[in-house]
Design a protein around this motif. Structure first.
Motif, mmCIF file in Angstrom:
data_model
loop_
_atom_site.group_PDB
_atom_site.id
_atom_site.type_symbol
_atom_site.label_atom_id
_atom_site.label_comp_id
_atom_site.label_asym_id
_atom_site.label_seq_id
_atom_site.Cartn_x
_atom_site.Cartn_y
_atom_site.Cartn_z
ATOM 1 N N PHE A 9 0.828 -1.199 0.000
ATOM 2 C CA PHE A 9 0.000 0.000 0.000
ATOM 3 C C PHE A 9 0.864 1.250 0.000
ATOM 4 O O PHE A 9 1.952 1.267 0.557
ATOM 5 N N ILE A 10 0.348 2.297 -0.609
ATOM 6 C CA ILE A 10 0.966 3.620 -0.601
ATOM 7 C C ILE A 10 0.131 4.472 0.344
ATOM 8 O O ILE A 10 -1.100 4.481 0.266
ATOM 9 N N LEU A 11 0.795 5.194 1.232
ATOM 10 C CA LEU A 11 0.093 6.088 2.148
ATOM 11 C C LEU A 11 0.357 7.522 1.714
ATOM 12 O O LEU A 11 1.514 7.947 1.594
ATOM 13 N N THR A 12 -0.715 8.263 1.444
ATOM 14 C CA THR A 12 -0.584 9.648 1.004
ATOM 15 C C THR A 12 -1.285 10.588 1.977
ATOM 16 O O THR A 12 -2.163 10.170 2.730
ATOM 17 N N PRO B 240 9.507 15.673 1.019
ATOM 18 C CA PRO B 240 8.129 15.724 0.521
ATOM 19 C C PRO B 240 7.996 16.579 -0.738
ATOM 20 O O PRO B 240 8.599 17.653 -0.841
ATOM 21 N N HIS B 241 7.221 16.060 -1.677
ATOM 22 C CA HIS B 241 7.025 16.752 -2.946
ATOM 23 C C HIS B 241 5.803 16.182 -3.658
ATOM 24 O O HIS B 241 5.324 15.110 -3.312
ATOM 25 N N ALA B 242 5.335 16.910 -4.625
ATOM 26 C CA ALA B 242 4.284 16.441 -5.531
ATOM 27 C C ALA B 242 4.900 16.399 -6.918
ATOM 28 O O ALA B 242 5.329 17.428 -7.448
ATOM 29 N N THR B 243 4.949 15.210 -7.499
ATOM 30 C CA THR B 243 5.545 15.044 -8.820
ATOM 31 C C THR B 243 4.566 15.557 -9.870
ATOM 32 O O THR B 243 3.408 15.153 -9.891
ATOM 33 N N ILE B 244 5.054 16.432 -10.734
ATOM 34 C CA ILE B 244 4.189 16.937 -11.796
ATOM 35 C C ILE B 244 4.630 16.450 -13.174
ATOM 36 O O ILE B 244 3.904 16.616 -14.149
ATOM 37 N N ASN C 232 0.356 8.747 -16.646
ATOM 38 C CA ASN C 232 -0.331 9.491 -15.586
ATOM 39 C C ASN C 232 -1.536 8.699 -15.099
ATOM 40 O O ASN C 232 -2.667 8.950 -15.499
ATOM 41 N N LEU C 233 -1.278 7.740 -14.232
ATOM 42 C CA LEU C 233 -2.324 6.841 -13.766
ATOM 43 C C LEU C 233 -2.960 7.283 -12.456
ATOM 44 O O LEU C 233 -3.978 6.732 -12.051
ATOM 45 N N LEU C 234 -2.360 8.254 -11.785
ATOM 46 C CA LEU C 234 -2.858 8.738 -10.502
ATOM 47 C C LEU C 234 -3.018 10.247 -10.539
ATOM 48 O O LEU C 234 -2.272 10.935 -11.228
ATOM 49 N N PRO C 235 -3.945 10.785 -9.753
ATOM 50 C CA PRO C 235 -4.014 12.241 -9.640
ATOM 51 C C PRO C 235 -2.854 12.750 -8.778
ATOM 52 O O PRO C 235 -2.105 11.958 -8.186
ATOM 53 N N ALA C 236 -2.707 14.052 -8.676
ATOM 54 C CA ALA C 236 -1.653 14.647 -7.843
ATOM 55 C C ALA C 236 -1.775 14.110 -6.427
ATOM 56 O O ALA C 236 -2.879 13.910 -5.910
ATOM 57 N N HIS C 237 -0.626 13.863 -5.797
ATOM 58 C CA HIS C 237 -0.626 13.313 -4.439
ATOM 59 C C HIS C 237 0.686 13.638 -3.730
ATOM 60 O O HIS C 237 1.672 13.984 -4.368
ATOM 61 N N GLU D 299 -1.051 18.573 -17.294
ATOM 62 C CA GLU D 299 -0.427 19.318 -18.389
ATOM 63 C C GLU D 299 0.942 18.755 -18.761
ATOM 64 O O GLU D 299 1.305 18.724 -19.937
ATOM 65 N N HIS D 300 1.721 18.309 -17.779
ATOM 66 C CA HIS D 300 3.122 17.970 -18.024
ATOM 67 C C HIS D 300 3.476 16.494 -17.931
ATOM 68 O O HIS D 300 4.537 16.093 -18.397
ATOM 69 N N PHE D 301 2.656 15.687 -17.301
ATOM 70 C CA PHE D 301 2.974 14.264 -17.140
ATOM 71 C C PHE D 301 2.607 13.542 -18.440
ATOM 72 O O PHE D 301 1.547 13.805 -19.009
ATOM 73 N N PRO D 302 3.442 12.616 -18.914
ATOM 74 C CA PRO D 302 3.051 11.867 -20.112
ATOM 75 C C PRO D 302 1.711 11.160 -19.872
ATOM 76 O O PRO D 302 1.573 10.413 -18.886
ATOM 77 N N PRO D 303 0.715 11.408 -20.707
ATOM 78 C CA PRO D 303 -0.627 10.881 -20.450
ATOM 79 C C PRO D 303 -0.675 9.362 -20.256
ATOM 80 O O PRO D 303 -1.433 8.872 -19.427
#
Length: 127
Positions: free
Chosen positions: A5-8, A110-114, A32-37, A25-29
């Motif tokens: 499991f991933i904990l966000t 900590p970061h949000a990958t875009i 991009n399987l998950l929303p921002a987290h 806008e920037h993640f290769p479609p």
């Protein structure tokens, strides 16, 4: 096969909309399987997730600050700074215990990958 499991951390609606818009806008479609987290832990076992109930979750939102743009090799992220979030993660780590993944053994930044595995120049040069 053991499940992991991933904990966000939950983002406030305005931050989520901003970061998810950048990600779309920037993640290769095709990747991009998950929303921002905001990932707290990348790989927890089923027994480790059972320990999460032992940690008190703050009643109010934790303030965070977006403090930099980070180049991640083949990706870009928005850095996040929050002493309160760092304390919560440390408490979670202590309560969870057990074996952690190699990725969890590294210092937590900590970061949000875009963008990941894409054309970094396109993102960095964007206005």
């Amino acid at each position: 096969m053991d499940r992991t499991f991933i904990l966000t951390a939950e983002l406030d609606p305005a931050s989520f909309a901003w970061l998810d818009g950048l990600r779309r806008e920037h993640f290769p479609p095709e990747r991009n399987l998950l929303p921002a987290h905001l990932t707290l832990f990348h790989r927890l076992s089923t027994p480790q997730t059972g320990c999460l109930d032992d940690v008190a979750v703050p009643a109010a939102p934790i303030p965070i600050r977006y403090d930099d743009v980070r180049i991640l090799g083949f990706g870009v992220a928005i850095g996040i700074r929050s002493p309160e979030l760092e304390r919560l993660r440390a408490a979670l780590r202590s309560a969870i215990g057990g074996e952690f993944s190699r990725q969890e053994g590294q210092s937590w930044r900590p970061h949000a990958t875009i963008q990941n595995k894409g054309d970094c120049c396109r993102c960095v040069g964007a206005s």
